[in-house]
Design a protein around this motif. Structure first.
Motif, short mmCIF file in Angstrom:
data_model
loop_
_atom_site.label_atom_id
_atom_site.label_comp_id
_atom_site.label_asym_id
_atom_site.label_seq_id
_atom_site.Cartn_x
_atom_site.Cartn_y
_atom_site.Cartn_z
N VAL A 171 -11.45 -9.91 4.97
CA VAL A 171 -12.59 -10.29 4.14
C VAL A 171 -12.61 -11.81 4.00
N ALA A 172 -13.73 -12.44 4.37
CA ALA A 172 -13.93 -13.87 4.15
C ALA A 172 -12.74 -14.69 4.64
N LYS A 173 -12.34 -14.47 5.87
CA LYS A 173 -11.27 -15.20 6.54
C LYS A 173 -9.88 -14.92 5.98
N GLY A 174 -9.78 -13.91 5.12
CA GLY A 174 -8.48 -13.53 4.58
C GLY A 174 -8.24 -12.04 4.77
N THR A 175 -7.18 -11.53 4.15
CA THR A 175 -6.85 -10.12 4.26
C THR A 175 -6.69 -9.52 2.86
N VAL A 176 -7.03 -8.23 2.77
CA VAL A 176 -6.86 -7.46 1.54
C VAL A 176 -6.15 -6.17 1.88
N ALA A 177 -5.12 -5.82 1.10
CA ALA A 177 -4.40 -4.57 1.32
C ALA A 177 -3.96 -3.99 -0.02
N PHE A 178 -3.90 -2.66 -0.10
CA PHE A 178 -3.42 -2.00 -1.31
C PHE A 178 -3.15 -0.53 -1.01
N ARG A 179 -2.37 0.11 -1.90
CA ARG A 179 -2.17 1.55 -1.86
C ARG A 179 -3.10 2.20 -2.88
N LEU A 180 -3.74 3.29 -2.47
CA LEU A 180 -4.77 3.91 -3.30
C LEU A 180 -4.45 5.38 -3.55
N THR A 181 -4.58 5.77 -4.83
CA THR A 181 -4.52 7.18 -5.19
C THR A 181 -5.72 7.50 -6.07
N VAL A 182 -6.46 8.55 -5.74
CA VAL A 182 -7.60 8.98 -6.54
C VAL A 182 -7.32 10.38 -7.05
N ALA A 183 -7.13 10.50 -8.38
CA ALA A 183 -7.00 11.81 -9.00
C ALA A 183 -8.38 12.43 -9.09
N LEU A 184 -8.54 13.65 -8.58
CA LEU A 184 -9.86 14.25 -8.44
C LEU A 184 -10.37 14.93 -9.70
N GLY A 185 -9.59 14.86 -10.77
CA GLY A 185 -10.00 15.14 -12.13
C GLY A 185 -10.80 16.41 -12.37
N PRO A 186 -11.70 16.41 -13.38
CA PRO A 186 -12.11 15.22 -14.13
C PRO A 186 -11.09 14.78 -15.17
N PRO A 187 -11.11 13.43 -15.51
CA PRO A 187 -11.95 12.41 -14.88
C PRO A 187 -11.36 11.98 -13.54
N ARG A 188 -12.19 11.40 -12.72
CA ARG A 188 -11.72 10.87 -11.44
C ARG A 188 -11.19 9.45 -11.66
N VAL A 189 -9.89 9.30 -11.50
CA VAL A 189 -9.23 8.03 -11.78
C VAL A 189 -8.63 7.48 -10.51
N ALA A 190 -8.94 6.22 -10.19
CA ALA A 190 -8.38 5.55 -9.02
C ALA A 190 -7.28 4.61 -9.47
N THR A 191 -6.15 4.67 -8.78
CA THR A 191 -5.02 3.78 -9.05
C THR A 191 -4.74 2.96 -7.81
N LEU A 192 -4.73 1.65 -7.96
CA LEU A 192 -4.45 0.73 -6.86
C LEU A 192 -3.11 0.06 -7.12
N ARG A 193 -2.18 0.21 -6.19
CA ARG A 193 -0.85 -0.39 -6.31
C ARG A 193 -0.62 -1.36 -5.16
N ASP A 194 0.29 -2.28 -5.39
CA ASP A 194 0.67 -3.26 -4.36
C ASP A 194 -0.55 -3.98 -3.78
N ILE A 195 -1.47 -4.36 -4.67
CA ILE A 195 -2.65 -5.12 -4.22
C ILE A 195 -2.19 -6.49 -3.73
N THR A 196 -2.59 -6.83 -2.51
CA THR A 196 -2.22 -8.12 -1.94
C THR A 196 -3.44 -8.73 -1.25
N VAL A 197 -3.85 -9.88 -1.74
CA VAL A 197 -4.93 -10.65 -1.12
C VAL A 197 -4.33 -11.95 -0.61
N LYS A 198 -4.59 -12.28 0.64
CA LYS A 198 -4.04 -13.50 1.22
C LYS A 198 -5.14 -14.31 1.91
#
Length: 286
Positions: free
Chosen positions: A78-105
């Motif tokens: 993205v925009a000459k850089g990189t984005v990475a993360f681990r994603l878990t979406v609990a299908l609920g309800p409610p539907r909750v997204a958890t992003l871990r190890d977010i790294t933008v460089k």
């Protein structure tokens, strides 16, 4: 919402292996986009109102169960850089997204904050970020919680609200400096022009869509600004105590307000010769 939900377009490629019974399916595999375009109608932008942002080489390995969707390594350029993360979406309800190890460089902020979001507090420069977050999919920003650290390399202030607030702060330090040295002005840009900086760093927490920092540092060639306070990701409201240091002079101020109405009010001024400049102090703090 402060950030409109974008339309998403692009050719999807990948393979998913589906197993199990009709009542309890599971799946695994990888999907991706060579190019993915986000587009949204940004009503607060100048024409054109329709703005877009391109993501390249999007890769999403997936593991699906009836209770959650998981990806161990979402990646994109993205925009000459990189984005990475681990994603878990609990299908609920409610539907909750958890992003871990977010790294933008090295992601350049101008295409994101200026060209796509038209942020009134926008800055340019390369962004490095690490962190984690979780949110409800039905109300992403108002429910956002998280923590992390950001570092922005050399860039410039470009958003009109931030330019105005920093211009006011610079005018105060100019007035103090002028009184100390007979009215001479330094080489800082005029308040209405972009202001260059060497770096911006901060750690942050986010609670219900409100980001808070205790250690913001804005470093320019002849100026240092530190800040403690909050920024609303939904409504764009700022409430922050800042200290601007230039040479031996310091100005403390309260920065507050929403988009188009950001103000800075001085709360304390420290100068080299307070005895000789009492009138100047009184004028600034009146």
């Amino acid at each position: 919402m402060f950030v409109p939900t974008p339309d998403v377009s692009g050719p999807l490629k990948g393979r998913i292996l589906v197993a199990g019974t009709a009542a309890r399916l599971t799946g695994s595999g990888t999907v991706g986009f060579d190019r993915l375009t986000l587009s949204a109608q940004q009503t607060h932008c100048l024409e054109p109102k329709r703005r877009s942002l391109t993501l390249d080489d999007v890769r999403v390995p997936l593991l699906y169960t009836p209770t959650q969707l998981e990806s161990q390594a979402v990646q994109s350029k993205v925009a000459k850089g990189t984005v990475a993360f681990r994603l878990t979406v609990a299908l609920g309800p409610p539907r909750v997204a958890t992003l871990r190890d977010i790294t933008v460089k090295g992601m350049q902020l101008e295409p994101v904050l200026v060209d796509y979001l038209c942020q009134r507090n926008a800055v340019t420069g390369p962004l490095d970020l690490t962190g984690e977050a979780n949110l409800h999919l039905q109300a992403a920003l108002p429910s956002l919680h998280g923590a992390g650290r950001v570092q922005i390399g050399a860039g410039r202030v470009i958003g009109p609200d931030l330019l105005h607030a920093l211009g006011q702060a610079l005018a105060l330090t100019d007035l103090v400096s002028g009184a100390l040295d007979g009215g001479r002005r330094g080489s800082r840009p005029a308040p209405g022009s972009p202001l260059n900086f060497d770096s911006i760093t901060a750690s942050y927490t986010i609670t219900n869509g409100v980001a808070r920092t205790e250690d913001l540092v804005y470093q320019a060639r002849d100026l240092r600004l530190t800040g403690v306070g909050t920024y609303g990701l939904v409504d764009g409201r700022t409430a922050m105590d800042v200290m601007v240091s230039q040479g031996g002079n310091r100005v403390k101020a309260r920065v507050a307000g929403g988009p188009g109405a950001l103000t800075i009010v001085p709360t304390d001024v420290r100068i080299k010769e307070p005895k000789d400049l009492k009138k100047t102090l009184d004028r600034l703090l009146r």
